[in-house]
Scaffold this active site. Structure first.
Site, PDB file in Angstrom:
ATOM      1  N   HIS A 196     -79.397 -32.145-126.273  1.00  0.00           N
ATOM      2  CA  HIS A 196     -78.141 -32.413-126.988  1.00  0.00           C
ATOM      3  C   HIS A 196     -76.911 -31.808-126.328  1.00  0.00           C
ATOM      4  CE1 HIS A 196     -78.886 -28.320-128.347  1.00  0.00           C
ATOM      5  NE2 HIS A 196     -77.621 -28.263-128.714  1.00  0.00           N
TER       6      HIS A 196
HETATM    7  C1  UD1 Z   1     -72.866 -27.835-131.430  1.00  0.00           C
HETATM    8  C2  UD1 Z   1     -72.506 -26.672-130.497  1.00  0.00           C
HETATM    9  C3  UD1 Z   1     -73.680 -26.406-129.557  1.00  0.00           C
HETATM   10  C4  UD1 Z   1     -74.964 -26.196-130.322  1.00  0.00           C
HETATM   11  C5  UD1 Z   1     -75.202 -27.354-131.285  1.00  0.00           C
HETATM   12  C6  UD1 Z   1     -76.395 -27.078-132.151  1.00  0.00           C
HETATM   13  C7  UD1 Z   1     -70.141 -26.369-129.846  1.00  0.00           C
HETATM   14  C8  UD1 Z   1     -69.171 -26.541-128.747  1.00  0.00           C
HETATM   15  N1  UD1 Z   1     -71.344 -26.984-129.679  1.00  0.00           N
HETATM   16  O1  UD1 Z   1     -73.045 -28.978-130.626  1.00  0.00           O
HETATM   17  O2  UD1 Z   1     -73.423 -25.239-128.793  1.00  0.00           O
HETATM   18  O3  UD1 Z   1     -76.021 -26.100-129.419  1.00  0.00           O
HETATM   19  O4  UD1 Z   1     -74.057 -27.523-132.132  1.00  0.00           O
HETATM   20  O5  UD1 Z   1     -77.018 -28.246-132.573  1.00  0.00           O
HETATM   21  O6  UD1 Z   1     -69.841 -25.746-130.820  1.00  0.00           O
HETATM   22  N2  UD1 Z   1     -72.788 -34.957-135.795  1.00  0.00           N
HETATM   23  C9  UD1 Z   1     -73.381 -35.614-136.835  1.00  0.00           C
HETATM   24  N3  UD1 Z   1     -73.655 -34.898-137.964  1.00  0.00           N
HETATM   25  C10 UD1 Z   1     -73.360 -33.590-138.099  1.00  0.00           C
HETATM   26  C11 UD1 Z   1     -72.741 -32.936-137.028  1.00  0.00           C
HETATM   27  C12 UD1 Z   1     -72.469 -33.639-135.876  1.00  0.00           C
HETATM   28  O7  UD1 Z   1     -73.668 -36.801-136.759  1.00  0.00           O
HETATM   29  O8  UD1 Z   1     -73.632 -33.011-139.160  1.00  0.00           O
HETATM   30  C13 UD1 Z   1     -72.497 -35.735-134.550  1.00  0.00           C
HETATM   31  C14 UD1 Z   1     -71.074 -36.225-134.495  1.00  0.00           C
HETATM   32  O9  UD1 Z   1     -71.086 -37.488-133.937  1.00  0.00           O
HETATM   33  C15 UD1 Z   1     -70.409 -35.254-133.550  1.00  0.00           C
HETATM   34  C16 UD1 Z   1     -71.542 -34.867-132.617  1.00  0.00           C
HETATM   35  O10 UD1 Z   1     -72.709 -34.897-133.425  1.00  0.00           O
HETATM   36  O11 UD1 Z   1     -69.333 -35.820-132.868  1.00  0.00           O
HETATM   37  C17 UD1 Z   1     -71.379 -33.505-131.994  1.00  0.00           C
HETATM   38  O12 UD1 Z   1     -71.213 -32.501-132.993  1.00  0.00           O
HETATM   39  P1  UD1 Z   1     -70.507 -31.096-132.643  1.00  0.00           P
HETATM   40  O13 UD1 Z   1     -70.541 -30.191-133.804  1.00  0.00           O
HETATM   41  O14 UD1 Z   1     -69.168 -31.356-132.023  1.00  0.00           O
HETATM   42  O15 UD1 Z   1     -71.368 -30.523-131.466  1.00  0.00           O
HETATM   43  P2  UD1 Z   1     -72.944 -30.433-131.254  1.00  0.00           P
HETATM   44  O16 UD1 Z   1     -73.285 -31.390-130.159  1.00  0.00           O
HETATM   45  O17 UD1 Z   1     -73.650 -30.548-132.529  1.00  0.00           O
HETATM   46  N1  UDP Z   2     -84.679 -27.628-134.589  1.00  0.00           N
HETATM   47  C1  UDP Z   2     -85.146 -28.223-135.745  1.00  0.00           C
HETATM   48  N2  UDP Z   2     -85.363 -29.579-135.751  1.00  0.00           N
HETATM   49  C2  UDP Z   2     -85.137 -30.355-134.658  1.00  0.00           C
HETATM   50  C3  UDP Z   2     -84.667 -29.737-133.469  1.00  0.00           C
HETATM   51  C4  UDP Z   2     -84.438 -28.363-133.476  1.00  0.00           C
HETATM   52  O1  UDP Z   2     -85.380 -27.546-136.742  1.00  0.00           O
HETATM   53  O2  UDP Z   2     -85.335 -31.568-134.722  1.00  0.00           O
HETATM   54  C5  UDP Z   2     -84.391 -26.177-134.599  1.00  0.00           C
HETATM   55  C6  UDP Z   2     -85.163 -25.364-133.592  1.00  0.00           C
HETATM   56  O3  UDP Z   2     -86.346 -24.863-134.181  1.00  0.00           O
HETATM   57  C7  UDP Z   2     -84.193 -24.240-133.210  1.00  0.00           C
HETATM   58  C8  UDP Z   2     -82.837 -24.811-133.512  1.00  0.00           C
HETATM   59  O4  UDP Z   2     -83.040 -26.007-134.234  1.00  0.00           O
HETATM   60  O5  UDP Z   2     -84.370 -23.097-134.034  1.00  0.00           O
HETATM   61  C9  UDP Z   2     -82.102 -25.060-132.239  1.00  0.00           C
HETATM   62  O6  UDP Z   2     -80.945 -25.745-132.492  1.00  0.00           O
HETATM   63  P1  UDP Z   2     -80.200 -26.595-131.394  1.00  0.00           P
HETATM   64  O7  UDP Z   2     -81.133 -26.956-130.320  1.00  0.00           O
HETATM   65  O8  UDP Z   2     -79.506 -27.693-132.112  1.00  0.00           O
HETATM   66  O9  UDP Z   2     -79.058 -25.592-130.898  1.00  0.00           O
HETATM   67  P2  UDP Z   2     -78.990 -24.460-129.772  1.00  0.00           P
HETATM   68  O10 UDP Z   2     -80.056 -23.478-130.029  1.00  0.00           O
HETATM   69  O11 UDP Z   2     -79.088 -25.140-128.448  1.00  0.00           O
HETATM   70  O12 UDP Z   2     -77.612 -23.907-129.961  1.00  0.00           O
END
Ligand code: UD1
Ligand code: UDP
Length: 425
Positions: A196
């Site tokens: 992601h």
């Molecule tokens: C964010 C964090 C990343 C973290 C990740 C955990 C930043 C810069 N990035 O990335 O470090 O690893 O969260 O998962 O803060 N969206 C949905 N539903 C939601 C939230 C998001 O559909 O509830 C979609 C939207 O299209 C959005 C995209 O995901 O534009 C990205 O969401 P965003 O919160 O900007 O960043 P993540 O990729 O989730």
């Molecule tokens: N995770 C989850 N379901 C999923 C994918 C990830 O519960 O389908 C959990 C995973 O166990 C871990 C956390 O989400 O604890 C990691 O989140 P993510 O990879 O979104 O963010 P990051 O750690 O890279 O910031």
């Protein structure tokens, strides 16, 4: 005040929230609303048995500037209204940066959980967020000594750093037990994939390269897809290729994910939390990135950084699956993130600091003289602990490297100290 706004923050702060609850410490729970869908946020609140946040800023998705600025402005108002003694946040998302900045400008103590992680790649938005958050933190909870080394090497004073392990160990150990009792493992041989990060999924060439590398793998690959990635797969017309290569699933709940991870032959990921959980559960991990802020997992032997190009990913997967000795070494790698009691430790340190009156930020009342740092040979201090020296020790030079001066560290004669002194005019 605890601020947790995305999936990994809820998971990693759950042990802290529980420790606050069981110690009877009054606290309020806030989300900026960065993650807002049930499958990325609310489901985790329920599954981890947390109470719902009292405040939801409801920022939702948008550009980095939009998310950071909206959360910053609302958090400022909320902190003024709630007057917390300390604000706690974890990790490196935009929400964490907003929280840290809001606190710094209001002179409210900010405690950063998972401080000191560095990938040394400033093109990652997360690296910028963690560096900035660390530099305005009042209390820094580093998961490992290496993370603490990174902090002291950036000039942060060791007296504000506490090495406590990573709360992901608490969360994993607590929930894998529940998962094993409640759910049935998937069975059969499969690999698990999560993907992601912006640098991987927001560029068509990179995303396609990763998919093509994985198409060379013969085993089934389960892929719970983050909504960001699903959106990009559609936008770049890569959904068909992904479906032909992988078993696509919606994001799964925490218990289901842990069990899936434990049962996987190998996990392929660009996630931070998953690299950590993999080594706790003994699942070999291949990281689809060019850098990691979790080098401890690589050094321990449980994680391999495969890079992002097609050939290196395919080759790494092949090697791990075919080389039985390497595979076994990866499986047995030791967890470097502590004993699973980090949540309790964090809360008891904060309570102790509050009791001592150390959780106050006040402008100085006397004239500040300038400060300087100098190096001192440890020869004559041999055998003494850092905590006994009565000096402000910033770093220890051990084996030619600058290290975090752990309070319990006993000096040896060939070490050196970097000390900070006030200089009077
Ligand atoms: C964010 C964090 C990343 C973290 C990740 C955990 C930043 C810069 N990035 O990335 O470090 O690893 O969260 O998962 O803060 N969206 C949905 N539903 C939601 C939230 C998001 O559909 O509830 C979609 C939207 O299209 C959005 C995209 O995901 O534009 C990205 O969401 P965003 O919160 O900007 O960043 P993540 O990729 O989730
Ligand atoms: N995770 C989850 N379901 C999923 C994918 C990830 O519960 O389908 C959990 C995973 O166990 C871990 C956390 O989400 O604890 C990691 O989140 P993510 O990879 O979104 O963010 P990051 O750690 O890279 O910031």
């Amino acid at each position: 005040m605890v601020v947790a706004s995305t999936r990994p923050e809820v998971i990693k702060l759950a042990p802290v929230l529980r420790a606050l609850e069981s110690s009877g410490t009054e606290h309020t729970f806030v989300t900026t609303g960065q993650h807002y869908d049930d499958e990325l946020f609310w489901r985790f609140i329920r599954e981890l048995g947390l109470r719902e946040p009292e405040h939801n800023i409801d920022v939702r998705s948008g550009s980095h500037a939009y998310q950071t600025a909206r959360a910053l402005e609302a958090l400022e108002r909320l902190i003024l209204q709630e007057q917390p003694q300390v604000v706690i946040a974890e990790g490196d998302t935009n929400s964490v940066l907003s929280t840290a900045l809001a606190c710094a400008k209001l002179l409210v103590p900010f405690a950063h959980v998972e401080a000191g992680l560095r990938s040394f790649d400033r093109t990652m938005p997360e690296e910028v967020n963690r560096v900035l958050a660390d530099h305005v933190s009042t209390v820094l909870f580093a998961p490992t000594e290496r993370a603490a080394d990174n902090l002291v090497n950036e000039g942060i004073l060791p007296e504000s750093i506490f090495v406590v392990g990573n709360t992901i160990v608490d969360a994993t150990l607590q929930h894998i037990e529940i998962a094993r009792k409640k759910l049935k493992p998937r069975g059969g041989e499969y690999l698990l994939l999560t993907l992601h990060r912006a640098e991987n999924v927001d560029r068509r060439d990179r995303l396609e390269g990763i998919l093509r590398a994985l198409a060379e793998v013969e085993q089934e690959i389960l892929f719970p897809v983050h909504p960001r990635t699903l959106q990009r797969l559609k936008e770049f017309n890569l959904l068909e290729l992904a479906e032909a290569t992988l078993t696509l699933l919606p994001p799964v709940g925490y218990l289901e994910f842990l069990l899936m991870l434990e049962g996987a032959k190998v996990v392929l990921t660009d996630s931070g939390g998953v690299q950590e959980e993999a080594i706790v559960l003994g699942t070999p991990c291949i990281t689809l990135r060019t850098s990691t802020e979790r080098p401890e997992t690589v050094e321990a032997g449980g994680n391999i950084l495969a890079g992002v190009d097609r050939r290196s990913i395919a080759e790494t997967v092949r090697r791990v699956l075919q080389d039985a000795e390497l595979y076994e070494r990866m499986r047995r790698a030791e967890n470097p993130f502590g004993d699973g009691r980090s949540g309790e430790r964090i809360v008891s340190i904060l309570l102790e600091l509050a009791e001592k009156g150390a959780l106050k930020i006040e402008p100085p009342s006397r004239v500040i003289r300038t400060r300087q740092r100098r190096l001192l040979r440890a020869e004559k201090l041999q055998g003494k602990r850092i905590s006994e020296l009565g000096m402000r020790v910033c770093r220890v030079v051990s084996d030619g490297c600058f290290r975090y001066p752990a309070p319990e560290h006993r000096l040896s004669r060939d070490e050196m100290l970097e000390v900070e002194e006030e200089v009077s005019w």
